[in-house]
Enzyme design. Structure first.
Site, short mmCIF file in Angstrom:
data_model
loop_
_atom_site.label_atom_id
_atom_site.label_comp_id
_atom_site.label_asym_id
_atom_site.label_seq_id
_atom_site.Cartn_x
_atom_site.Cartn_y
_atom_site.Cartn_z
N ASN A 265 0.71 -1.13 0.10
CA ASN A 265 -0.09 -0.04 0.05
C ASN A 265 0.81 1.17 -0.13
O ASN A 265 0.96 2.00 -1.00
CB ASN A 265 -0.89 0.17 1.20
N ASP A 266 1.61 1.36 1.02
CA ASP A 266 2.31 2.60 1.25
C ASP A 266 3.42 2.62 0.28
O ASP A 266 3.80 3.71 -0.22
CB ASP A 266 2.79 2.87 2.54
N VAL A 267 4.08 1.97 -0.15
CA VAL A 267 5.12 1.81 -1.18
C VAL A 267 4.83 2.22 -2.36
O VAL A 267 5.75 2.27 -3.34
CB VAL A 267 5.86 0.40 -0.86
N PHE B 104 -0.05 1.24 6.67
CA PHE B 104 0.62 1.61 8.00
C PHE B 104 0.43 3.40 8.32
O PHE B 104 0.32 3.60 9.26
CB PHE B 104 2.15 1.30 7.92
N ALA B 105 0.89 3.76 7.27
CA ALA B 105 1.19 5.40 7.41
C ALA B 105 -0.30 6.02 7.62
O ALA B 105 -0.50 7.07 7.85
CB ALA B 105 1.75 5.75 6.00
#
Lengths: 469, 93
Positions: free
Chosen positions: A395-397, A435-436
């Site tokens: 997701n965040d990456v 996570f972010a």
């Protein structure tokens, strides 16, 4: 044996450690590198028996039994552990290294305090200061690693546990540990001080790791790895032994280097990871509003059709894939696509997974050739030639906000440029943020299709659908 | 003091050597690197064995026993698991 010869043995084992690490730099020589390191360790143990001199029977029994117990436990857990559980194991082993170190520190001090022993060493600052250092670093490594283990294993909340004034409490414990260290140096005859150091530093280790969230684990594991090396090195200063100093500092250096690489991959500084930043209860805007009605969901059949027409496919694995244990299903998909003559590659973000390089191990476990695993810098310039990119549990990456929104918690983090691909498939169970804690505008992009499903199930369904096309 | 400085010299040189050597390791092998270097940090086993020397006090013996067990698990566990992992990175044709 003369001391010089024993030191020569230690020197050879130090060199073997360095050569072993060097050989670890290529998959072809890595196995040999590991053996080289293990042989270095064997040689060092041989050396220590020469240094021991005449050994009485009760010592032989204690040492032999301890090595036997340790070997049995070590072999058992190393053979049992699942590849997804690798970060936990490494955390645990780090912790044991820390434990061994502070026990050695305490023992060295107690030994000198025994009646009939030469106490002049107690006046030696090198000895007393490094003993205190061993106590602090060793204990922080032990409890910090245990907390990391608990978080990774899901025994403790993976979330960043923060409370009011937590930074001050940490600083107080650090000062406490250092003050006790000072007392240990000035009054080395009082062994209590040493064990108080261990106690306070143990609490400090817990306090340091508990506020760090799950996605920062690659940094924490790397850092603890470094600590375990430094602890070993500190025992080397206590005992005046070069092989301990050298090997400990090699490990310390490797850990720090990996820590730095991980921090860079997230565009964050180490203090930022350790003392807060993202993961610290970032209350996200209600992402539902951002996505509302703008995402397109897809099905296995549609994905299969898209894949069938593709020439180049890139799969982006993330922690979601690891959790779903989907790596074997992904391998099946890989097989099927390559059988159809489609070029398939894997794009691996440096911090994907729970420790540095974790994703590579998981894919390798599923027999995916390592030359198909591409690093971010290598694959990023080629995304515009990709027909379909499948994002499995990441997701965040892949969040373009990292580039476009300077106010975002992930601002400046290097990401995989998947948005340049012709079609993007996102396998994700829901629209929940990563996570972010920030929504991902990629999901509402024109060419992005959402496949709401568990990473493993989705992949299996695509495999089945592909068979029917 | 003199002794300390020479140990410190060795420590710092080893740190630089370590950084030079490890810098070249590709991300592909970062996990095996960690578990392998982790095994090396079990070198404390040397210290653990040495502290049993010339003493018969039971506390020292118990703690020494524990220290050797912990360090051995670290060493053996680290090397074995690294070997297992590296077996997966074999070239497949």
């Amino acid at each position: 044996m003369e001391k010089a010869y024993i030191n020569l043995i230690y020197l050879i084992s130090s060199i073997l450690f360095i050569v072993g690490l060097k050989l670890l730099s290529h998959p072809k020589t890595a196995v040999r590198g590991n053996f080289t390191g293990a042989f270095g360790m064997f040689l060092a143990v041989v050396g220590v028996f020469f240094e021991y001199g005449t050994i009485n029977q009760s010592d032989i029994i204690i040492i032999g039994a301890a090595i036997l117990v340790g070997t049995t436990i070590g072999t058992f857990i190393a053979l049992k552990v699942e590849m997804t559980g690798m970060p936990q194991l490494v955390a645990l082993l780090n912790g044991l290294g820390g434990l061994a170190s502070f026990l050695v520190g305490g023992n060295s001090l107690m030994e000198i305090l025994q009646p009939g022993h030469d106490t002049k060493q107690l006046a030696d600052f090198q000895f007393t200061i490094s003993t205190a250092a061993t106590g602090i670093i060793g204990a922080v490594t032990l409890t910090g690693s245990l907390i990391a283990f608990g978080k990774l294993q899901g025994l403790i909340s993976e979330k960043a546990v923060r409370y009011f004034g937590d930074q001050i409490v940490k600083v107080l414990f650090l000062i406490g540990a250092l003050y006790l260290g000072y007392l240990n140096v000035t009054e080395p005859t009082k062994i209590e001080w040493y064990w108080y150091i261990v106690l306070v530093a143990s609490v400090l280790g817990v306090l340091l790791v508990i506020p760090i969230g799950g996605a920062d684990m690659p940094v924490v594991i790397a850092l603890l790895n470094s600590y375990s090396g430094l602890a070993a090195s500190a025992t080397g200063f206590v005992l005046g032994n070069n092989v301990l100093i050298i090997s400990g500092s090699l490990v310390g250096a490797s850990g720090i280097l990996l820590t730095q690489i991980m921090c860079k991959a997230m565009n964050r500084s180490l203090p930022n990871v350790l003392f807060g930043g993202i993961g610290a209860a970032t209350s996200s805007a209600d992402s539902g509003d951002i996505y509302a009605g703008k995402t397109k969901s897809t099905s296995a059949e549609e994905v299969a059709m898209l894949l069938d027409m593709a020439q180049r496919v890139v799969i982006v694995p993330g922690y979601g894939m690891a959790v779903a244990q989907a790596q074997h299903a992904v391998r099946e998909l890989y097989n099927q696509l390559t059988d159809k003559g489609i070029e398939v590659e894997f794009a691996i973000h440096p911090v994907a997974g729970r420790m540095p390089g974790h994703m590579n191990v998981l894919l390798a476990e599923a027999d995916i050739p390592y030359d198909k695993m591409k690093e971010m810098d290598e694959i990023n310039p080629t995304f515009n030639t990709v027909d379909v990119v499948i994002i499995n549990g990441a997701n965040d990456v892949v969040n373009p906000l990292a580039k476009t929104d300077p106010g975002s918690p992930i601002a400046g983090m290097p990401i995989l440029d998947v948005d340049k691909a012709k079609t993007i498939i996102v396998i994700k169970r829901s629209l929940s943020p990563g996570f972010a804690g920030v929504p991902n505008p990629l999901f509402i992009q024109e060419n992005c299709l959402m496949y709401f499903q568990d990473g493993k199930k989705a992949t299996q369904e695509i495999v089945t659908a592909l068979k029917d096309t | 003091m003199e002794q300390f400085v020479s140990y410190l010299t060795i420590f710092l040189i080893a740190v630089f050597v370590g950084i030079e050597v490890i810098n070249r390791i590709p991300p592909l092998l970062h996990t095996p690197l960690m578990s392998g270097s982790n095994a090396i940090s079990g070198i404390t086993i040397i210290g653990a064995i040495l502290t049993l020397h010339t003493t018969n006090h039971w506390i020292i013996q118990v703690l020494g026993f524990l220290a050797i067990v912990a360090a051995t698990v670290n060493v053996i566990g680290g090397f074995v698991v690294t070997h297992r992992m590296l077996g997966m990175f074999k070239k497949k044709d």
